[in-house]
Write a protein that holds these residues in place. Sequence first.
Motif, short mmCIF file in Angstrom:
data_model
loop_
_atom_site.label_atom_id
_atom_site.label_comp_id
_atom_site.label_asym_id
_atom_site.label_seq_id
_atom_site.Cartn_x
_atom_site.Cartn_y
_atom_site.Cartn_z
N LYS A 9 0.79 -1.25 0.12
CA LYS A 9 -0.08 0.07 0.06
C LYS A 9 0.93 1.27 -0.12
O LYS A 9 0.76 2.11 -0.70
CB LYS A 9 -0.91 0.18 1.27
CG LYS A 9 -2.06 -0.84 0.99
CD LYS A 9 -3.21 -0.84 2.34
CE LYS A 9 -4.08 -1.84 2.03
NZ LYS A 9 -4.80 -2.23 3.35
N LYS A 10 1.94 1.07 0.76
CA LYS A 10 2.76 2.26 0.96
C LYS A 10 3.39 2.49 -0.60
O LYS A 10 3.56 3.83 -0.83
CB LYS A 10 3.86 2.23 1.96
CG LYS A 10 3.37 2.48 3.38
CD LYS A 10 3.32 3.59 3.84
CE LYS A 10 2.85 3.93 5.18
NZ LYS A 10 2.23 5.31 5.47
N ASN A 46 1.97 6.55 -6.94
CA ASN A 46 0.75 7.50 -7.51
C ASN A 46 1.16 8.88 -7.06
O ASN A 46 1.03 9.74 -7.92
CB ASN A 46 -0.26 7.26 -6.61
CG ASN A 46 -1.25 6.10 -7.21
OD1 ASN A 46 -0.92 5.51 -8.18
ND2 ASN A 46 -1.90 5.47 -6.25
N THR A 63 2.31 1.77 -3.34
CA THR A 63 1.31 2.33 -4.39
C THR A 63 1.33 3.58 -4.10
O THR A 63 1.17 4.39 -5.15
CB THR A 63 -0.01 1.24 -4.06
OG1 THR A 63 0.53 -0.05 -4.39
CG2 THR A 63 -0.94 1.68 -5.11
N GLN A 64 1.11 4.01 -2.81
CA GLN A 64 0.88 5.32 -2.57
C GLN A 64 2.01 6.13 -3.16
O GLN A 64 2.06 7.35 -3.94
CB GLN A 64 0.91 5.80 -1.30
CG GLN A 64 -0.59 5.35 -0.50
CD GLN A 64 -0.79 5.46 0.94
OE1 GLN A 64 0.57 5.56 1.69
NE2 GLN A 64 -1.58 5.04 1.50
N LYS A 65 3.26 5.73 -3.16
CA LYS A 65 4.52 6.58 -3.49
C LYS A 65 4.41 6.29 -5.22
O LYS A 65 4.80 7.76 -5.87
CB LYS A 65 5.92 5.69 -3.06
CG LYS A 65 6.88 6.57 -3.16
CD LYS A 65 8.27 5.97 -2.16
CE LYS A 65 9.21 7.09 -2.07
NZ LYS A 65 10.20 6.45 -1.26
#
Length: 201
Positions: free
Chosen positions: A147-148, A154, A150-152
């Motif tokens: 998740k972390k 994005n 993927t956030q980065k």
Amino acid sequence: MAIKFQYNKTSLQQLEKQLKVRVRTLPIIKNKESALRMEVKRCKGDAAALDARLEKEIQAYEAMFALWNEFDASLIKVSDVHLGVKKIAGVRVPLLENVDFEIRPYSLFNAPKWYADGLNLLKSLAHTAIEREFIIAKLNLLEHARKKTTQKVNLFEKVQIPGYQDALRKIKRFMEDEENLSKSSQKIMKSHQEKRKEAEA
């Protein structure tokens, strides 16, 4: 996220450097994300397999339910759990290496014949349950890291890289406009000086 910048060459160079770093880093982060995604999928499969195995072992335990009333549960206990650590796509996850059981001595003559099978069944049940806990811990760590990441990805793809590109475009336009104004003012000054010279002559 607004990118702070000034309309000068120093700011332009700093922004270009920041943009290069992000453009170079983005494929690496994307690879990490896909590796974590695959590992999470594999881990979910392992967890499902362990759930099925645990369910099967519990059913085997329940099939002998009437006999378990005679069984002395204090004969077996988990004495130690050996841990390891493995890095998966840069994420440290716990690894179950081995489970040690302590079996108290019992009389083979006085105890029912099925005690040895019962001990093996309990060992297997405990090992599977402990292994399942490790898989779930590993899954949670990997899911969090994914998740972390993927956030980065994005953040870089949708916010920072376009933001830096936009800021660079604005600075370049400003500097071009400034240069054009400077050239225009020089031409005007030159034409004024030529008119003055003509008037004086």
